[in-house]
Motif scaffolding. Structure first.
Motif, PDB file in Angstrom:
ATOM      1  N   PRO A  76      35.909 -23.562 -44.248  1.00 58.71           N
ATOM      2  CA  PRO A  76      35.618 -22.980 -42.927  1.00 58.71           C
ATOM      3  C   PRO A  76      34.184 -23.293 -42.508  1.00 58.71           C
ATOM      4  O   PRO A  76      33.256 -23.181 -43.303  1.00 58.71           O
ATOM      5  CB  PRO A  76      35.801 -21.487 -43.127  1.00 58.71           C
ATOM      6  N   VAL A  77      34.037 -23.690 -41.292  1.00 57.65           N
ATOM      7  CA  VAL A  77      32.716 -24.010 -40.760  1.00 57.65           C
ATOM      8  C   VAL A  77      32.112 -22.728 -40.201  1.00 57.65           C
ATOM      9  O   VAL A  77      32.729 -22.068 -39.363  1.00 57.65           O
ATOM     10  CB  VAL A  77      32.820 -25.074 -39.644  1.00 57.65           C
ATOM     11  N   PRO A  78      30.907 -22.353 -40.690  1.00 57.63           N
ATOM     12  CA  PRO A  78      30.292 -21.123 -40.169  1.00 57.63           C
ATOM     13  C   PRO A  78      29.963 -21.292 -38.688  1.00 57.63           C
ATOM     14  O   PRO A  78      29.535 -22.356 -38.255  1.00 57.63           O
ATOM     15  CB  PRO A  78      29.034 -20.947 -41.005  1.00 57.63           C
ATOM     16  N   ARG A  79      30.203 -20.247 -37.959  1.00 57.58           N
ATOM     17  CA  ARG A  79      29.912 -20.282 -36.528  1.00 57.58           C
ATOM     18  C   ARG A  79      28.418 -20.163 -36.304  1.00 57.58           C
ATOM     19  O   ARG A  79      27.740 -19.371 -36.951  1.00 57.58           O
ATOM     20  CB  ARG A  79      30.618 -19.140 -35.801  1.00 57.58           C
ATOM     21  N   LYS A  80      27.941 -20.948 -35.377  1.00 49.03           N
ATOM     22  CA  LYS A  80      26.536 -20.853 -35.025  1.00 49.03           C
ATOM     23  C   LYS A  80      26.367 -19.704 -34.044  1.00 49.03           C
ATOM     24  O   LYS A  80      27.198 -19.486 -33.173  1.00 49.03           O
ATOM     25  CB  LYS A  80      26.062 -22.152 -34.380  1.00 49.03           C
ATOM     26  N   LYS A  81      25.270 -18.983 -34.215  1.00 49.60           N
ATOM     27  CA  LYS A  81      24.996 -17.882 -33.298  1.00 49.60           C
ATOM     28  C   LYS A  81      24.604 -18.469 -31.957  1.00 49.60           C
ATOM     29  O   LYS A  81      23.804 -19.401 -31.883  1.00 49.60           O
ATOM     30  CB  LYS A  81      23.884 -16.989 -33.837  1.00 49.60           C
ATOM     31  N   ARG A  82      25.199 -17.926 -30.946  1.00 48.05           N
ATOM     32  CA  ARG A  82      24.885 -18.401 -29.605  1.00 48.05           C
ATOM     33  C   ARG A  82      23.658 -17.675 -29.097  1.00 48.05           C
ATOM     34  O   ARG A  82      23.542 -16.454 -29.198  1.00 48.05           O
ATOM     35  CB  ARG A  82      26.067 -18.170 -28.679  1.00 48.05           C
ATOM     36  N   ARG A  83      22.771 -18.428 -28.549  1.00 48.71           N
ATOM     37  CA  ARG A  83      21.584 -17.829 -27.971  1.00 48.71           C
ATOM     38  C   ARG A  83      21.927 -17.349 -26.571  1.00 48.71           C
ATOM     39  O   ARG A  83      22.654 -17.997 -25.851  1.00 48.71           O
ATOM     40  CB  ARG A  83      20.455 -18.830 -27.875  1.00 48.71           C
ATOM     41  N   ALA A  84      21.384 -16.231 -26.243  1.00 43.90           N
ATOM     42  CA  ALA A  84      21.596 -15.713 -24.902  1.00 43.90           C
ATOM     43  C   ALA A  84      20.753 -16.563 -23.951  1.00 43.90           C
ATOM     44  O   ALA A  84      19.545 -16.701 -24.140  1.00 43.90           O
ATOM     45  CB  ALA A  84      21.180 -14.258 -24.813  1.00 43.90           C
ATOM     46  N   SER A  85      21.394 -17.161 -23.005  1.00 39.55           N
ATOM     47  CA  SER A  85      20.648 -18.004 -22.068  1.00 39.55           C
ATOM     48  C   SER A  85      20.069 -17.144 -20.959  1.00 39.55           C
ATOM     49  O   SER A  85      20.701 -16.214 -20.456  1.00 39.55           O
ATOM     50  CB  SER A  85      21.545 -19.092 -21.486  1.00 39.55           C
ATOM     51  N   LYS A  86      18.859 -17.450 -20.596  1.00 53.20           N
ATOM     52  CA  LYS A  86      18.185 -16.704 -19.532  1.00 53.20           C
ATOM     53  C   LYS A  86      18.396 -17.441 -18.227  1.00 53.20           C
ATOM     54  O   LYS A  86      18.228 -18.645 -18.147  1.00 53.20           O
ATOM     55  CB  LYS A  86      16.701 -16.578 -19.826  1.00 53.20           C
ATOM     56  N   SER A  87      18.744 -16.704 -17.246  1.00 52.71           N
ATOM     57  CA  SER A  87      18.916 -17.293 -15.921  1.00 52.71           C
ATOM     58  C   SER A  87      17.587 -17.310 -15.210  1.00 52.71           C
ATOM     59  O   SER A  87      16.906 -16.294 -15.117  1.00 52.71           O
ATOM     60  CB  SER A  87      19.932 -16.489 -15.091  1.00 52.71           C
ATOM     61  N   HIS A  88      17.196 -18.458 -14.740  1.00 55.10           N
ATOM     62  CA  HIS A  88      15.937 -18.586 -13.994  1.00 55.10           C
ATOM     63  C   HIS A  88      16.270 -18.594 -12.508  1.00 55.10           C
ATOM     64  O   HIS A  88      17.060 -19.381 -12.045  1.00 55.10           O
ATOM     65  CB  HIS A  88      15.211 -19.877 -14.376  1.00 55.10           C
ATOM     66  N   ARG A  89      15.644 -17.719 -11.758  1.00 55.82           N
ATOM     67  CA  ARG A  89      15.880 -17.666 -10.306  1.00 55.82           C
ATOM     68  C   ARG A  89      14.656 -18.022  -9.563  1.00 55.82           C
ATOM     69  O   ARG A  89      13.588 -17.886  -9.774  1.00 55.82           O
ATOM     70  CB  ARG A  89      16.359 -16.285  -9.878  1.00 55.82           C
TER      71      ARG A  89
END
Length: 89
Positions: A76-89
């Motif tokens: 099983p391939v360990p899942r990479k943690k997803r980084r929370a993307s910041k929305s730039h306005r």
């Protein structure tokens, strides 16, 4: 003579049609251990559905079989943690 040739052709087609298709040896990549079951001196097949050697050995008890490590096991391939993307306005 023509009837004899036709009969031989029909016989050949029937014989070829009755032979069992050859099956490739398959290893299920979902399991790390396989049971190699012997049906004769050189005739065997694999049952790849075991998660451990002891589990496989319990199933092999009393059979002409041995447990082997699955060379095609896809760990099983360990899942990479997803980084929370910041929305730039």
């Amino acid at each position: 003579m023509m009837l004899r040739i036709l009969a031989l052709i029909i016989l050949a087609v029937v014989i070829v049609g009755k032979t069992a298709p050859a099956q490739a040896q398959t290893y299920d990549p979902a399991y790390p251990v396989c049971l190699q079951v012997y049906q004769g001196m050189v005739d065997y097949y694999f049952e790849c559905r075991y998660t451990s050697i002891p589990q496989c050995q319990a199933s092999a008890s009393g059979r002409a079989a041995q447990c082997v490590v699955n060379p095609y096991y896809a760990k099983p391939v360990p899942r990479k943690k997803r980084r929370a993307s910041k929305s730039h306005r």
